[in-house]
Design an enzyme around this catalytic site. Structure first.
Site, PDB file in Angstrom:
ATOM      1  N   SER A 501      48.346  15.892  -6.575  1.00 59.99           N
ATOM      2  CA  SER A 501      47.174  15.638  -7.413  1.00 59.99           C
ATOM      3  C   SER A 501      46.726  16.875  -8.194  1.00 59.99           C
ATOM      4  O   SER A 501      47.422  17.332  -9.102  1.00 59.99           O
ATOM      5  CB  SER A 501      46.046  15.083  -6.534  1.00 59.99           C
ATOM      6  OG  SER A 501      45.028  14.518  -7.302  1.00 59.99           O
ATOM      7  N   ASP A 512      53.563  24.546 -18.422  1.00 58.41           N
ATOM      8  CA  ASP A 512      53.609  24.139 -19.830  1.00 58.41           C
ATOM      9  C   ASP A 512      53.150  25.248 -20.763  1.00 58.41           C
ATOM     10  O   ASP A 512      53.701  25.426 -21.856  1.00 58.41           O
ATOM     11  CB  ASP A 512      52.765  22.878 -20.037  1.00 58.41           C
ATOM     12  CG  ASP A 512      53.373  21.656 -19.364  1.00 58.41           C
ATOM     13  OD1 ASP A 512      54.588  21.685 -19.068  1.00 58.41           O
ATOM     14  OD2 ASP A 512      52.640  20.685 -19.104  1.00 58.41           O
ATOM     15  N   LYS A 526      51.704  12.609  -7.026  1.00 58.55           N
ATOM     16  CA  LYS A 526      50.472  11.813  -7.068  1.00 58.55           C
ATOM     17  C   LYS A 526      49.733  12.140  -8.357  1.00 58.55           C
ATOM     18  O   LYS A 526      48.894  13.033  -8.406  1.00 58.55           O
ATOM     19  CB  LYS A 526      49.574  12.094  -5.864  1.00 58.55           C
ATOM     20  CG  LYS A 526      48.301  11.248  -5.878  1.00 58.55           C
ATOM     21  CD  LYS A 526      47.299  11.725  -4.852  1.00 58.55           C
ATOM     22  CE  LYS A 526      45.993  10.945  -4.962  1.00 58.55           C
ATOM     23  NZ  LYS A 526      45.282  11.174  -6.237  1.00 58.55           N
TER      24      LYS A 526
END
Length: 744
Positions: A501, A512, A526
């Protein structure tokens, strides 16, 4: 982490995993005349209607709770009660399908819990049948030298058509468990002999052996205890089972929590609990007793001066009610009695170690909010030796993305992970660290608000995560601190299969932006967000309403975050979202405009090569690889022998391989090898006892665990040196050929 993979392997080899679920979750049966009648309350019916309506109308999937979904809910409910298909008969399933398959959803939406309670009543009847059968069989001599096998995984097996077939399997279950107990008893005796021959193995710890019972006596005692436990079952158990089966039909992360479990949910997300400030666990050598292990400084128990580490808890009483005898109760149930609302009183009957029963003392304490300091962010400096000298690297361990919403809303002081992390970063920079490793291993997630704030401490500005609701609307969370950046130096993030999560949002954004290098193993996957429903008529729930996407557009759901530099995965892949029932699918949306802040990708191939060269010879990683290989040998084992001699040989082979791996590690690190398996187990027990008595912050890291930190620090230094040596590198470069050797 220690021997986790091996433990799974041994359990599969012995048939232990299969049997333990059936016994621990289900065999807490009782005779018919003792069985407590369970019936739904008005509040339970009301919350059933609320939850069913919410999942029907507001879940991310926009999937109606119609007749088709109702059939799936029924199947999920049955499997939650009898996951190994050993208790219900096929005739039961046929009856349930005929009566309830197409109408269960409608019943739930109207608050009618009769079908759920009727099925649960049949379940208890079948449990009682098993209990009576088992106790009768245990009065007879069992053949432990059979030539057949027991199935280890019956999740997809058909239900039995006849009681005869069912009882044949029950007989196998009993034999399998008796084989386990006989082998365990022999190994415990050998371990005690090793301790007697070499007391130094105990390292000063009390390694009291378990009660001296025969395997049959042990099994009978377990059944009697579980039978007594079943008499304490409340209707909340049925409510949780049916509502969680309903929610699990939609996805694995929508859940219902009855009031006691809701308290535990709140504790995990706020790092605060309402209790007396003690940790407890079963007493070694006598599972009938639960003892106090540690006491939280400043908590009610500590302030009273009347509660001591080592005290046995033999009774618990609520304010205005008599004390309940809790000898033989599971620790979890005792915790449920001790915890409660702030300002209320709880009375404990305590027995000092070695004291007679008539010397028990009674202590009354007022519950308070306990801040779990040991559970928050922890930071430290590690010194990493390389060819050019010693380097200081900061490590920040983040257990969860916690935030006490309630305290903040009420204007009280509260803790949050972003504030604690900021303090840690400032402190580490004051010590002139050359880089920072953020450890997100085993971090289950938490507050989305907090992960956005934390990312803002490492990146200058821009989006950090995209979130889409069930209607397709996309909301972009951004770093909105005006470009403030607490730390801009070399950065690494460690993840593993238990990182989920919010941990995945953080590591994905760092990756990124190419702000740092991500190390470890692929995360849980998740990528969903739940709304917490804390204003229900009874208990609380979480409901999946949104889905996370990286700023590049790919979801973190299901696939997880793949590290730049892989290290060994110590967990079974079944832990991940990819193996969960009804997990939402991976997909993509548009990229959110952002500007990369670093150059990492071109250097990853070379850094990975250097890392592999180190881990291939590092004793801790060689050891972990060996354990993983041992576990994989038995991972897909479908059957286990019901011949005790065969089972012994199989277990001894596993033990011999494990001991070789351990001794190779000890030899490589300058330690004395263990003489035999028994000495090894005695030493492990001593270490476990010693660590259990320490507060979490005081426990030194295990060497196999610290190896991940050391290697991550080396990877970080490799990356930083390459970035410095090649300032001309661009993100678009596929890779850069490096002639130099790593500095370590």
């Amino acid at each position: 982490m220690k021997l986790q993979t091996l433990a799974c392997a041994v359990a599969l080899m012995t048939g232990g995993l299969f049997f333990s679920h059936t016994v621990n979750e289900a065999i807490a049966a009782t005779t018919v005349n003792q069985q407590v009648t369970l019936a739904p309350t008005r509040e339970q019916s009301l919350v059933t209607r609320q939850v069913a309506t919410l999942v029907d109308r507001q879940h991310y999937l926009n999937m109606r709770l119609d007749a088709d979904v109702s059939r799936r809910v029924l199947a999920m409910y049955i499997d939650s009660l009898d996951p190994d298909h050993t208790l219900f008969l096929q005739s039961d399933i046929d009856e349930f399908n005929k009566k309830y398959a197409s109408s269960l959803g409608t019943s739930l939406k109207t608050g009618d819990l009769a079908p759920a309670f009727n099925i649960y009543d049949r379940y208890r009847t079948r449990l009682n049948s098993f209990y009576q059968f088992a106790m009768q069989q245990l009065d007879k001599k069992q053949n432990l030298h059979r030539n057949d096998f027991i199935e280890l995984d019956r999740e997809k097996a058909p239900f039995f058509n006849s009681k005869r077939d069912q009882q044949e399997h029950w007989q196998k279950m009993l034999v399998s468990q008796l084989i386990n107990l006989n082998i365990n008893k022999e190994e415990e005796a050998a371990k005690q002999q090793a301790l007697k021959a070499n007391p130094a193995l105990a390292a000063g710890q009390d390694l009291t052996p378990p009660e001296d019972l025969t395997p049959v006596e042990t099994l009978k005692k377990r059944y009697r205890r579980q039978m007594e436990q079943q008499t304490r079952i409340k209707s909340d158990r049925v409510l949780e089972k049916i509502l969680n089966a309903t929610l699990a039909t939609y996805d694995p992360h929508s859940n219902y929590y009855a009031p006691i479990e809701a308290m535990e949910l709140n504790r995990q997300t706020t790092l605060a609990l309402e209790g007396i400030g003690v940790s407890i666990r079963p007493e070694r050598g006598n599972e009938d007793y639960t003892r106090i292990e540690t006491i939280v400084d400043g908590g009610p128990a500590s302030k009273s001066g009347q509660v001591k580490s080592g005290d046995r808890i033999i009774g618990v009483g609520q304010e205005g009610e008599p004390i309940v005898d809790v000898i033989g109760w599971p620790s979890g149930e005792i915790v449920g009695l001790i915890r409660g609302k702030r300002g209320t009183k709880v009375t404990l009957r305590l027995l000092a170690t070695g004291a007679a029963a008539n010397q028990a003392r009674v202590v009354t304490l007022t519950r308070d909010v306990i801040q779990e300091e040991d559970s928050g962010v922890r930071s430290r400096v590690v010194n990493v030796k390389r060819n050019d000298g010693e380097h200081k690297i900061g490590v920040i361990e983040i257990p969860s993305f916690y935030l006490n919403y309630r305290a903040r809303r009420e204007g009280n002081s509260y803790r949050s992970v972003s504030v604690d992390t900021q303090k840690a970063l400032v402190a580490l920079q004051a010590q002139n660290v050359e880089g920072v490793v953020v450890d997100l291993r085993n971090n289950p997630g938490g507050s989305l608000e907090e992960v956005a704030r934390m990312l803002g401490q490492f990146v200058k500005d821009g989006p950090v995560v995209q979130i889409r609701d069930g209607n397709g609307n996309v909301n972009v969370f951004r770093d909105e601190d005006g470009g403030e950046q607490i730390y801009s130096g070399p950065l690494a993030v460690i993840i593993n299969l238990a990182s989920a999560s919010a941990s995945e949002i953080f590591s994905a954004a760092i990756q990124d932006y190419q702000r740092g290098i991500v190390i470890g193993s692929t995360t849980t996957g998740k990528g969903t967000a739940q709304v917490q429903l804390d204003s229900l008529a009874y208990g609380q729930a979480t409901l999946t309403q949104r889905k996370f996407y990286r700023i590049t557009g790919g979801s973190t759901q299901n696939k997880g975050v793949v590290p730049d530099v892989p290290l060994i995965n110590i967990y079974d892949e079944d832990l991940g979202e990819r193996k969960a029932k009804n997990a939402l699918k991976w997909d993509t949306i548009q990229t959110a405009p952002y500007k990369r802040e670093g150059v990492v990708a071109p250097f990853v191939p070379q850094v990975s090569t250097w890392s592999t060269a180190r881990t291939n010879v590092e004793p801790q990683f060689v050891y972990l690889s060996a354990l993983k290989g041992i576990a994989e040998k038995t991972k897909d084992k479908k059957q286990s022998s019901l011949n005790i001699d065969t089972r012994k040989r199989e277990i001894q082979e596993l033990e011999a391989e494990t001991l070789r791996a351990e001794n190779a590690r000890r030899t490589a690190t300058g330690l004395q090898p263990y003489a035999n398996w028994e000495s090894y187990q005695a030493a492990l027990d001593a270490r476990s006892e010693s660590r259990a008595k320490m507060k979490a912050a005081q426990r030194p890291p295990l060497p196999e665990d610290e190896a991940f930190i050391t290697e991550s620090a080396n990877i970080l230094m490799d990356m930083a040196s390459l970035q410095k040596a090649h300032p001309e590198a661009k993100v678009s470069d596929a890779s850069i050929t490096i002639a130099q050797k790593p500095a370590s």
